[in-house]
Write a protein that holds these residues in place. Sequence first.
Motif, PDB file in Angstrom:
ATOM      1  N   ALA A 164      -9.306  -7.176  11.587  1.00  0.00           N
ATOM      2  CA  ALA A 164      -8.919  -5.786  11.355  1.00  0.00           C
ATOM      3  C   ALA A 164      -7.790  -5.732  10.334  1.00  0.00           C
ATOM      4  O   ALA A 164      -6.869  -6.554  10.356  1.00  0.00           O
ATOM      5  N   LEU A 165      -7.860  -4.741   9.443  1.00  0.00           N
ATOM      6  CA  LEU A 165      -6.854  -4.558   8.406  1.00  0.00           C
ATOM      7  C   LEU A 165      -5.981  -3.350   8.730  1.00  0.00           C
ATOM      8  O   LEU A 165      -6.484  -2.300   9.145  1.00  0.00           O
ATOM      9  N   PHE A 166      -4.684  -3.516   8.505  1.00  0.00           N
ATOM     10  CA  PHE A 166      -3.714  -2.466   8.802  1.00  0.00           C
ATOM     11  C   PHE A 166      -3.450  -1.629   7.552  1.00  0.00           C
ATOM     12  O   PHE A 166      -3.363  -2.157   6.440  1.00  0.00           O
ATOM     13  N   TYR A 167      -3.320  -0.321   7.746  1.00  0.00           N
ATOM     14  CA  TYR A 167      -3.028   0.576   6.628  1.00  0.00           C
ATOM     15  C   TYR A 167      -1.926   1.556   7.008  1.00  0.00           C
ATOM     16  O   TYR A 167      -1.665   1.837   8.188  1.00  0.00           O
ATOM     17  N   LEU A 224      -5.532   4.054  -3.636  1.00  0.00           N
ATOM     18  CA  LEU A 224      -5.289   2.832  -2.866  1.00  0.00           C
ATOM     19  C   LEU A 224      -4.304   1.977  -3.638  1.00  0.00           C
ATOM     20  O   LEU A 224      -4.491   1.708  -4.826  1.00  0.00           O
ATOM     21  N   TRP A 225      -3.220   1.517  -2.973  1.00  0.00           N
ATOM     22  CA  TRP A 225      -2.248   0.614  -3.576  1.00  0.00           C
ATOM     23  C   TRP A 225      -2.381  -0.775  -2.961  1.00  0.00           C
ATOM     24  O   TRP A 225      -2.440  -0.922  -1.737  1.00  0.00           O
ATOM     25  N   LEU A 226      -2.412  -1.802  -3.827  1.00  0.00           N
ATOM     26  CA  LEU A 226      -2.536  -3.189  -3.396  1.00  0.00           C
ATOM     27  C   LEU A 226      -1.444  -4.038  -4.024  1.00  0.00           C
ATOM     28  O   LEU A 226      -1.356  -4.116  -5.258  1.00  0.00           O
ATOM     29  N   ASN A 227      -0.615  -4.658  -3.205  1.00  0.00           N
ATOM     30  CA  ASN A 227       0.316  -5.658  -3.725  1.00  0.00           C
ATOM     31  C   ASN A 227      -0.403  -6.989  -3.898  1.00  0.00           C
ATOM     32  O   ASN A 227      -1.497  -7.195  -3.384  1.00  0.00           O
ATOM     33  N   GLY A 228       0.238  -7.885  -4.622  1.00  0.00           N
ATOM     34  CA  GLY A 228      -0.410  -9.146  -4.945  1.00  0.00           C
ATOM     35  C   GLY A 228       0.025 -10.287  -4.066  1.00  0.00           C
ATOM     36  O   GLY A 228      -0.053 -10.245  -2.861  1.00  0.00           O
ATOM     37  N   ILE A 245      -2.922   5.379   0.081  1.00  0.00           N
ATOM     38  CA  ILE A 245      -3.157   4.387   1.131  1.00  0.00           C
ATOM     39  C   ILE A 245      -2.497   3.075   0.710  1.00  0.00           C
ATOM     40  O   ILE A 245      -2.724   2.586  -0.399  1.00  0.00           O
ATOM     41  N   PHE A 246      -1.718   2.492   1.615  1.00  0.00           N
ATOM     42  CA  PHE A 246      -1.172   1.154   1.425  1.00  0.00           C
ATOM     43  C   PHE A 246      -1.904   0.222   2.381  1.00  0.00           C
ATOM     44  O   PHE A 246      -1.839   0.394   3.597  1.00  0.00           O
ATOM     45  N   LEU A 247      -2.611  -0.768   1.837  1.00  0.00           N
ATOM     46  CA  LEU A 247      -3.456  -1.650   2.646  1.00  0.00           C
ATOM     47  C   LEU A 247      -2.863  -3.047   2.708  1.00  0.00           C
ATOM     48  O   LEU A 247      -2.583  -3.661   1.663  1.00  0.00           O
ATOM     49  N   GLU A 248      -2.678  -3.565   3.928  1.00  0.00           N
ATOM     50  CA  GLU A 248      -2.255  -4.950   4.107  1.00  0.00           C
ATOM     51  C   GLU A 248      -3.505  -5.826   4.165  1.00  0.00           C
ATOM     52  O   GLU A 248      -4.244  -5.821   5.144  1.00  0.00           O
TER      53      GLU A 248
END
Length: 476
Positions: free
Chosen positions: A97-100, A116-120, A161-164
């Motif tokens: 499961a992914l947390f947002y 959607l924002w994705l850090n590296g 949305i910030f997705l871990e």
Amino acid sequence: MITLPLLFSSLLFSLGHGKPPHEALQLLNFINSPKPLSALRNARWALSRSSSAPVYVGAQDGLMEADKIDSLPGQPQGVNFEQYAGYVTVDPIKGRALFYYFVEAPEDPGSKPLVLWLNGGPGCSSLGAGAMQELGPFRVNSDGKTLRANEAAWNNVANVIFLESPAGVGFSYSNTSSDYEITGDRSTADDSYTFLVNWLERFPQYKARNFFITGESYSGHYIPELASLILKNNAANKNTVIQLRGIGMGNAYVDSNTNEKATFNYFWTHALIAGETYKNIQSSCNFSASFRTADCEEAIYVARNEVGNIDLYDIYAPLCRSGSNVKSTVEPDPCAGDYVTSYLNLAELQKAFHVNGHLPHSWRLCGCCGTGWHDSPSTMLPVIQGLLGSGLRVWFYSGDQDAVVSVTSTRDSIEQLGIPIESQWKAWSSDDEVGGYVIGYKGLTLATVRGAGHMVPSYQPRRALTLFSAFLKGGF
């Protein structure tokens, strides 16, 4: 095995005396880690593939309401937008499961796009970095317990949305420990796609909304791969059609050989190394080779000592001195990551965020993946080339004080694409002064952000918001 760039191995030493920002050591360690040739396969896999197996879509009834946040511990007064946080299952058999964390725009969210924002990293948290230190609505105070408003938050103009991702990053998890041993670009793209399909079922009011993907650093891999997968599955009429309109990548790590060569060019042009050292590197180092000669290693060693102990992600920024009683007077505070780590490990915060109470570890800014990252093409340029003909808006932006994934590297990578210039280099403005520079290519835009390091919204929040608004509109 092949030997990857030695520059970064050397510079890890110089970074060790001060505390670098969250993504610095993660990306540098990744670049320096030895990888089998199979892990560096050509990136063309993303151009032709769609998900080989049916994408899991779970029942989402009532989950949007359950994910709604009443308030966050220590949040400032006057919060006038909706916040949500929780988990989206991407594999019910393995329990992955992914947390947002999702923040709507304070004014008229129904008319604004979804982003959607994705850090590296790979393996760094979009919640702890992107949301809490860069473009989210709050910043964490030095007490590690309270928040202050970020007036230049990107949810002023979009719903974000910030997705871990992948599982193992931040609050995201898998109940199958072997999942952490096989993580790589392919699995990350697949899980992120499955997340989006299910998230849109949970928030159906956003299904027809214009959608954009943004991020930074190793997201120069994540974003093109996810965008390519979305387009392929949209064309195959698989699952929910995602209304993808554009991608924006900040200081993006897209081509390993170009990046290393450009770093030395950046060092020299910014007076970090001597001219003689630069000439020695040019004459002795073959950046496309799979090994380094002794002369090349010696030249890199000299460069390391000349650069000294600085934050390579912002060459003019101070380092964090943990344990110091002297409070930082600069923005961004170089110790901000410490405050975020304290805040996200508060029990009351995790309750407000609906965090799974049985995670095997405390929340951390970076880290996810057991024995390492298992597939990472050495270049994303073929994937980006494929996206240019799709009608998507493709933007690169670069903080001009970042030496690790420098604007020099990005310009060199774009040059390899061989696309014609359509609008010439010019300045763009923010708050009545030059915010940076922009050039338009056929199907692609490159913008710089003046005075910003690698994490652009941290260093120049108002200029970053101006840039982001222009990206959403299609130009300055």
